[in-house]
Design an enzyme around this catalytic site. Structure first.
Site, mmCIF file in Angstrom:
data_model
loop_
_atom_site.group_PDB
_atom_site.id
_atom_site.type_symbol
_atom_site.label_atom_id
_atom_site.label_comp_id
_atom_site.label_asym_id
_atom_site.label_seq_id
_atom_site.Cartn_x
_atom_site.Cartn_y
_atom_site.Cartn_z
ATOM 1 N N ASN A 166 -10.352 5.774 2.364
ATOM 2 C CA ASN A 166 -9.481 5.453 1.240
ATOM 3 C C ASN A 166 -9.554 6.536 0.164
ATOM 4 O O ASN A 166 -10.367 7.461 0.231
ATOM 5 C CB ASN A 166 -9.893 4.110 0.623
ATOM 6 N N GLU A 177 0.833 -1.212 0.000
ATOM 7 C CA GLU A 177 0.000 0.000 0.000
ATOM 8 C C GLU A 177 0.862 1.253 0.000
ATOM 9 O O GLU A 177 2.057 1.210 0.204
ATOM 10 C CB GLU A 177 -0.916 0.028 1.226
ATOM 11 N N ASP A 210 -10.075 1.665 -3.864
ATOM 12 C CA ASP A 210 -9.022 1.655 -2.843
ATOM 13 C C ASP A 210 -8.181 2.914 -3.026
ATOM 14 O O ASP A 210 -8.709 3.994 -3.249
ATOM 15 C CB ASP A 210 -8.213 0.365 -2.973
#
Length: 303
Positions: free
Chosen positions: A150, A18, A202
């Site tokens: 997000n 991430e 996301d």
């Protein structure tokens, strides 16, 4: 928008890669593996393997700082030195960690030096998380009633803050005043259901033309929306769970894509053997350089 080939930049086995983040100053890509509490640093032009630093707990996202990096760990936000040498300073604690077990998740710095960061519901099912910004050493709550914060990004003209609660499958945008940090009333800007797109929105990034690039977790693709919210590109990946994108390279035309292996059983791992790797592709429009956050807290030796 022309097609471009998605390639493997680094063959990795990340559990939950991430927060890819490109430093123009250092010509370095940083990112994390949330579940394993790891921070990566990689200079693609060097030909070397990435540096990996163990942070000791889950880490949701990172941001550039004029004196290093900010790391939004599960329990709080730390400032790390560069080069990464193990020193850090705890700036603020996470107000949701002890009470509910909600860790920090997605975040980004704005052009005025504020660090915006959201949390994630511990069970990823309820709207117990929130959005904050860090300024002058204090954490300020800005929005509550979120499940999974997000997709935080800013338009090039600084008029819009984009954000999503992944559980809703909708991307919102807020009128934004970069000088004061004030947010207007949100509007639903993109609804994945209306576009017939799979997965959930996301992590994201906005290019210099204002196009919003989003990783669709569980959807196996990254998508791009125009400033008007029109779908203008969709690129499939050889894995099911892309997590976030970032523009990098000398001309900011390389789009880096982190991915995850979590939620994949043995059969899915065999079907998606490249899951957990770092991918990249060349894009026609360069991204925006990431601003650096501001903080005057002194650094001390790590304990």
């Amino acid at each position: 928008m022309t097609e471009s080939t998605i390639r493997v930049a680094l063959d990795l086995d990340m559990s939950l890669g991430e927060s890819p983040l490109w430093s123009v100053r250092h010509q370095t890509l940083y990112w994390v593996d949330i579940n394993r509490g790891r921070l990566y640093a990689w200079r693609p032009q060097s030909g070397d393997a990435p540096t990996v630093v163990e942070l000791g707990e889950k880490v949701g996202c990172i941001a550039l700082h004029r004196d290093g990096l900010l790391a939004a760990k599960a329990s709080g936000i730390d400032r790390l030195t560069l080069p990464l040498d193990g020193r850090y300073e705890r700036l603020v604690d996470n107000p949701e960690w002890q009470a509910r077990g909600n860790r920090f998740n997605d975040g980004r710095c704005d052009a005025s030096g504020r660090f915006w960061v959201g949390t994630i519901d511990a069970d990823e099912t309820q709207a117990t998380a929130a959005l904050y910004h860090l300024e002058n050493g204090a954490l300020h709550p800005r929005r509550s009633g979120i499940g999974i914060a997000n997709g935080l990004a800013f338009s090039p003209d600084r008029r819009w803050l984009y954000h999503t609660d992944s559980l809703t499958r909708r991307i919102q945008r807020y009128p934004f005043d970069v000088e004061s940090g004030d947010l207007g009333s949100p509007e639903t800007w993109v609804d994945l259901e209306a576009h017939g797109l799979p997965g959930v929105p996301d992590g994201a990034a906005v290019d210099s033309d204002g196009n919003y690039w989003s990783a669709l977790y569980g959807g196996g693709r990254i998508v791009c929306f125009s400033p008007q919210g029109r779908l203008i590109a969709s690129h499939e990946l050889p894995c099911l769970h892309p997590t976030m994108v970032a523009f990098g390279g000398a001309d900011l035309r390389t789009l880096y894509i982190t991915t995850a292996t979590q939620h994949l059983d043995d059969e899915a791992r065999q079907r998606w053997p490249l899951a957990g790797s770092l991918f990249s592709m060349t894009v026609p429009t360069p991204g925006q350089s990431e601003p650096e956050c501001a903080s005057s807290a002194p650094l001390t030796d790590a304990t």
